[in-house]
Design a protein around this motif. Structure first.
Motif, PDB file in Angstrom:
ATOM      1  N   ILE A  24       0.833  -0.843  -0.015  1.00 37.84           N
ATOM      2  CA  ILE A  24      -0.129  -0.183  -0.045  1.00 37.84           C
ATOM      3  C   ILE A  24       0.877   1.297  -0.105  1.00 37.84           C
ATOM      4  O   ILE A  24       0.647   2.268  -0.759  1.00 37.84           O
ATOM      5  N   GLN A  25       1.971   1.304   0.749  1.00 39.65           N
ATOM      6  CA  GLN A  25       2.854   2.304   0.635  1.00 39.65           C
ATOM      7  C   GLN A  25       3.441   2.713  -0.320  1.00 39.65           C
ATOM      8  O   GLN A  25       3.625   3.781  -0.915  1.00 39.65           O
ATOM      9  N   MET A  26       3.773   1.457  -1.148  1.00 37.21           N
ATOM     10  CA  MET A  26       4.657   1.711  -2.510  1.00 37.21           C
ATOM     11  C   MET A  26       3.696   2.086  -3.338  1.00 37.21           C
ATOM     12  O   MET A  26       3.855   3.002  -4.186  1.00 37.21           O
ATOM     13  N   LEU A  27       2.236   1.649  -3.476  1.00 36.24           N
ATOM     14  CA  LEU A  27       1.324   2.228  -4.471  1.00 36.24           C
ATOM     15  C   LEU A  27       0.912   3.639  -4.195  1.00 36.24           C
ATOM     16  O   LEU A  27       0.596   4.491  -4.947  1.00 36.24           O
ATOM     17  N   LYS A  28       1.079   3.813  -2.856  1.00 34.08           N
ATOM     18  CA  LYS A  28       0.697   5.618  -2.555  1.00 34.08           C
ATOM     19  C   LYS A  28       1.844   6.268  -2.943  1.00 34.08           C
ATOM     20  O   LYS A  28       1.500   7.437  -3.362  1.00 34.08           O
ATOM     21  N   ARG A  47       3.563   5.800  -5.711  1.00 37.81           N
ATOM     22  CA  ARG A  47       3.444   5.771  -7.045  1.00 37.81           C
ATOM     23  C   ARG A  47       2.277   6.709  -7.259  1.00 37.81           C
ATOM     24  O   ARG A  47       2.532   7.481  -8.272  1.00 37.81           O
ATOM     25  N   LEU A  48       1.278   6.953  -6.773  1.00 39.15           N
ATOM     26  CA  LEU A  48       0.013   7.756  -6.835  1.00 39.15           C
ATOM     27  C   LEU A  48       0.432   9.295  -6.545  1.00 39.15           C
ATOM     28  O   LEU A  48       0.268  10.115  -7.490  1.00 39.15           O
ATOM     29  N   GLU A  49       1.271   9.403  -5.750  1.00 40.87           N
ATOM     30  CA  GLU A  49       1.715  10.623  -5.096  1.00 40.87           C
ATOM     31  C   GLU A  49       2.764  11.316  -6.393  1.00 40.87           C
ATOM     32  O   GLU A  49       2.594  12.419  -6.883  1.00 40.87           O
ATOM     33  N   TYR A  50       3.504  10.323  -7.037  1.00 34.77           N
ATOM     34  CA  TYR A  50       4.499  10.486  -7.923  1.00 34.77           C
ATOM     35  C   TYR A  50       3.542  10.757  -9.243  1.00 34.77           C
ATOM     36  O   TYR A  50       3.964  11.890 -10.021  1.00 34.77           O
ATOM     37  N   SER A  51       2.672  10.159  -9.563  1.00 35.01           N
ATOM     38  CA  SER A  51       1.769  10.324 -10.789  1.00 35.01           C
ATOM     39  C   SER A  51       1.166  11.878 -10.656  1.00 35.01           C
ATOM     40  O   SER A  51       1.024  12.607 -11.650  1.00 35.01           O
ATOM     41  N   GLN A  52       0.325  12.103  -9.337  1.00 37.41           N
ATOM     42  CA  GLN A  52      -0.077  13.172  -9.035  1.00 37.41           C
ATOM     43  C   GLN A  52       0.675  14.312  -9.415  1.00 37.41           C
ATOM     44  O   GLN A  52       0.254  15.460  -9.892  1.00 37.41           O
ATOM     45  N   GLN A  53       1.989  14.189  -9.315  1.00 40.49           N
ATOM     46  CA  GLN A  53       2.889  15.612  -9.383  1.00 40.49           C
ATOM     47  C   GLN A  53       3.151  15.643 -10.854  1.00 40.49           C
ATOM     48  O   GLN A  53       3.884  16.488 -11.390  1.00 40.49           O
ATOM     49  N   SER A  54       3.009  14.696 -11.709  1.00 41.60           N
ATOM     50  CA  SER A  54       3.554  14.658 -13.131  1.00 41.60           C
ATOM     51  C   SER A  54       2.697  15.866 -13.817  1.00 41.60           C
ATOM     52  O   SER A  54       1.751  16.301 -13.433  1.00 41.60           O
ATOM     53  N   TYR A  55       3.456  16.348 -14.861  1.00 38.73           N
ATOM     54  CA  TYR A  55       2.897  17.615 -15.515  1.00 38.73           C
ATOM     55  C   TYR A  55       1.515  17.225 -16.442  1.00 38.73           C
ATOM     56  O   TYR A  55       0.714  18.169 -16.555  1.00 38.73           O
ATOM     57  N   ILE A  56       1.418  15.813 -16.653  1.00 40.09           N
ATOM     58  CA  ILE A  56       0.173  15.455 -17.349  1.00 40.09           C
ATOM     59  C   ILE A  56      -1.066  15.867 -16.294  1.00 40.09           C
ATOM     60  O   ILE A  56      -2.049  16.236 -17.060  1.00 40.09           O
ATOM     61  N   PHE A  57      -1.015  15.502 -15.352  1.00 34.79           N
ATOM     62  CA  PHE A  57      -2.166  16.134 -14.178  1.00 34.79           C
ATOM     63  C   PHE A  57      -1.906  17.216 -13.769  1.00 34.79           C
ATOM     64  O   PHE A  57      -3.136  18.022 -13.636  1.00 34.79           O
ATOM     65  N   GLN A  58      -0.859  17.923 -13.895  1.00 29.50           N
ATOM     66  CA  GLN A  58      -0.834  19.349 -13.541  1.00 29.50           C
ATOM     67  C   GLN A  58      -1.501  20.361 -14.666  1.00 29.50           C
ATOM     68  O   GLN A  58      -2.196  21.264 -14.500  1.00 29.50           O
ATOM     69  N   ASP A  59      -1.113  19.904 -15.836  1.00 24.78           N
ATOM     70  CA  ASP A  59      -1.650  20.660 -17.257  1.00 24.78           C
ATOM     71  C   ASP A  59      -1.962  19.395 -18.062  1.00 24.78           C
ATOM     72  O   ASP A  59      -1.488  19.238 -19.087  1.00 24.78           O
ATOM     73  N   PRO A  60      -3.304  19.223 -17.865  1.00 32.12           N
ATOM     74  CA  PRO A  60      -3.928  17.935 -18.855  1.00 32.12           C
ATOM     75  C   PRO A  60      -4.133  18.346 -20.212  1.00 32.12           C
ATOM     76  O   PRO A  60      -3.837  17.412 -21.081  1.00 32.12           O
TER      77      PRO A  60
END
Length: 458
Positions: free
Chosen positions: A293-297, A299-312
């Motif tokens: 769960i910690q590892m997936l969490k 990965r989720l935080e890292y994905s959320q910080q990606s430019y794709i989610f910052q500027d879709p």
């Protein structure tokens, strides 16, 4: 007794004397049931029916017979020179006039003979590959256990106490049997067969007995018990006698325990240890889940910080630009294709205008007329050739026709629907059929003259 008289002398026949002595033997109460001890002599182990041999000691020898039905009940294999105890009746065998003992039962003499019988059966089963067969595995967590032993005594108490202490959630069913004496082997076999009938209800069998002498344990050295154990589809744990006692049942069992308590310990685990192990597994599982769960969490935080989610919008901007470029290229190519097709259409139109269509049509019509004449001419010529060939074949067939030949005076002679080619083919008793050009003549045979006879002037 039959007595023959000759003059003044009385005498007996051999048969009469033998019958008299045989009668004496039959009515003698001491000879009806005799127990003897002696050594086997002239014994043939390969005989298929009744056994004929001798019993002897240091000074005497006695003829003996043991019929097949009694011999097949023996629990050991008699051998030449073996010292045995037999029970039977003494009688006289009339045809040879000798006395003999008819044996009903036989057993080895002493404990040493029991060990010999034990070794014989062990070697027999070993040669059959019984001891080398794959053994069944005792389940780690059984639900029900079948215990075959005496319902009284320390053995059953030790087993039940151990099971209750180690693994109280398991079910135990006792199949009470005798474990000593003549009937014990039959009861053990019946108990094994009964468990096999209920095999879906059990996971493992414990076959147990307390300590004792070899005579006391002998029921577990019987071949019929060993065979019944081999027929079991459930694993069997044996605990027969003390740790130093080893029986045939121990060799055949899937697992051997030194004592009944050890048998119960082999059959069930310790519940507290199982629960402790489950807790350990539970902690490990929770730890693994937490780490996952910690590892997936992360990965989720890292994905959320990606430019794709910052500027879709940036996801499809590049694709939109590429789409515009392709659209412009498509329009350009389409216009160029239209211009090319228009130019070709104009070129064809000019060529068509330059041609005199009426003249082309007239020339084509004249060509078709000429071709039609040529086709009709060729067809008529082919028909004429076929007619000429047909007339040639008709004339040839007419020249070769039998009727044409018969017009010149020849005839076809038949007898019994067969063409006559020789005088030897003619049966003078049957009429002849003579086929002429314009009809048929039926004639009888008055005389036959062969070619040879005619040349001789006969």
């Amino acid at each position: 007794m039959q007595v023959e008289q000759e003059g003044q002398k009385n005498y007996l026949t051999v048969t009469a004397l033998t019958k008299y002595l045989a009668r004496k033997f039959d009515v003698d109460p001491y000879l009806k049931d005799v127990i003897l001890i002696g050594e086997l002599s002239n014994f043939n182990p390969k005989a298929t029916r009744h056994r004929y041999f001798s019993l002897k000691d240091d000074q005497s020898k006695l003829n003996a017979v043991m019929f097949k039905s009694d011999f097949d009940r023996l629990t050991f294999q008699p051998e030449e020179g073996m010292r045995v105890i037999v029970q039977g009746r003494v009688s006289i065998y009339g045809p040879s006039g000798r006395y003999q003992i008819t044996i009903k039962s036989m057993q080895p003499d002493g404990v040493g003979a029991l060990y010999q019988a034990f070794e014989q059966l062990k070697n027999k089963l070993k040669e059959q590959g019984v001891f080398d067969r794959p053994r069944l595995t005792v389940p780690r967590f059984p639900k029900n256990i079948a215990v075959i032993t005496s319902p009284s005594g320390a053995v059953i108490r030790d087993i039940l106490t151990t099971v209750q202490r180690r693994y109280p959630i398991v079910g135990v069913t006792v199949f009470p049997t005798r474990v000593q004496g003549q009937e014990a082997k039959y009861e053990i076999v019946r108990a094994l067969q009964r468990v096999e009938e209920l095999k879906d209800q059990f996971d493992v069998i414990i076959l147990a007995r307390g300590g004792g002498s070899i005579e006391d344990l002998w029921s577990f050295n019987e071949e019929m018990v060993a065979q019944a154990m081999l027929q079991s589809s459930l694993p069997i744990i044996s605990s027969i006698g003390h740790e130093t006692d080893v029986t045939i049942a121990d060799y055949v069992a899937d697992l051997r325990a030194a004592t009944p308590t050890a048998a119960a310990e082999l059959a069930v685990p310790v519940l507290s240890e199982v629960l402790s192990l489950l807790k350990t597994y539970d902690h490990r599982l929770q730890s693994v889940f937490y780490k996952q769960i910690q590892m997936l969490k992360k990965r989720l935080e890292y994905s959320q910080q990606s430019y794709i989610f910052q500027d879709p919008v940036r996801i499809y901007q590049t694709y939109a630009q590429r789409l515009d470029e392709l659209t412009l290229q498509l329009n350009k190519q389409s216009q160029q294709m239209i211009r090319n097709q228009g130019q070709r259409l104009e070129y064809l139109h000019q060529r068509l205008k330059s041609q005199n269509l009426s003249q082309m049509i007239n020339q084509t019509r004249l060509r078709l007329v000429e071709l039609d004449k040529q086709v009709h001419k060729q067809i008529n010529q082919q028909l004429q050739n076929q007619q000429n060939a047909l007339m040639t074949h008709i004339q040839l067939l007419d020249a070769l026709s039998p009727l044409k030949i018969m017009q010149r005076g020849y005839a076809i002679v038949e007898q019994d629907e067969m063409i006559v080619r020789s005088v030897n083919d003619v049966n003078p008793d049957h009429p002849l059929s003579i086929q002429l050009y314009d009809g048929m003549i039926v004639s009888t045979v008055d005389q036959m003259i062969s070619k040879e006879n005619r040349n001789d002037g006969r």
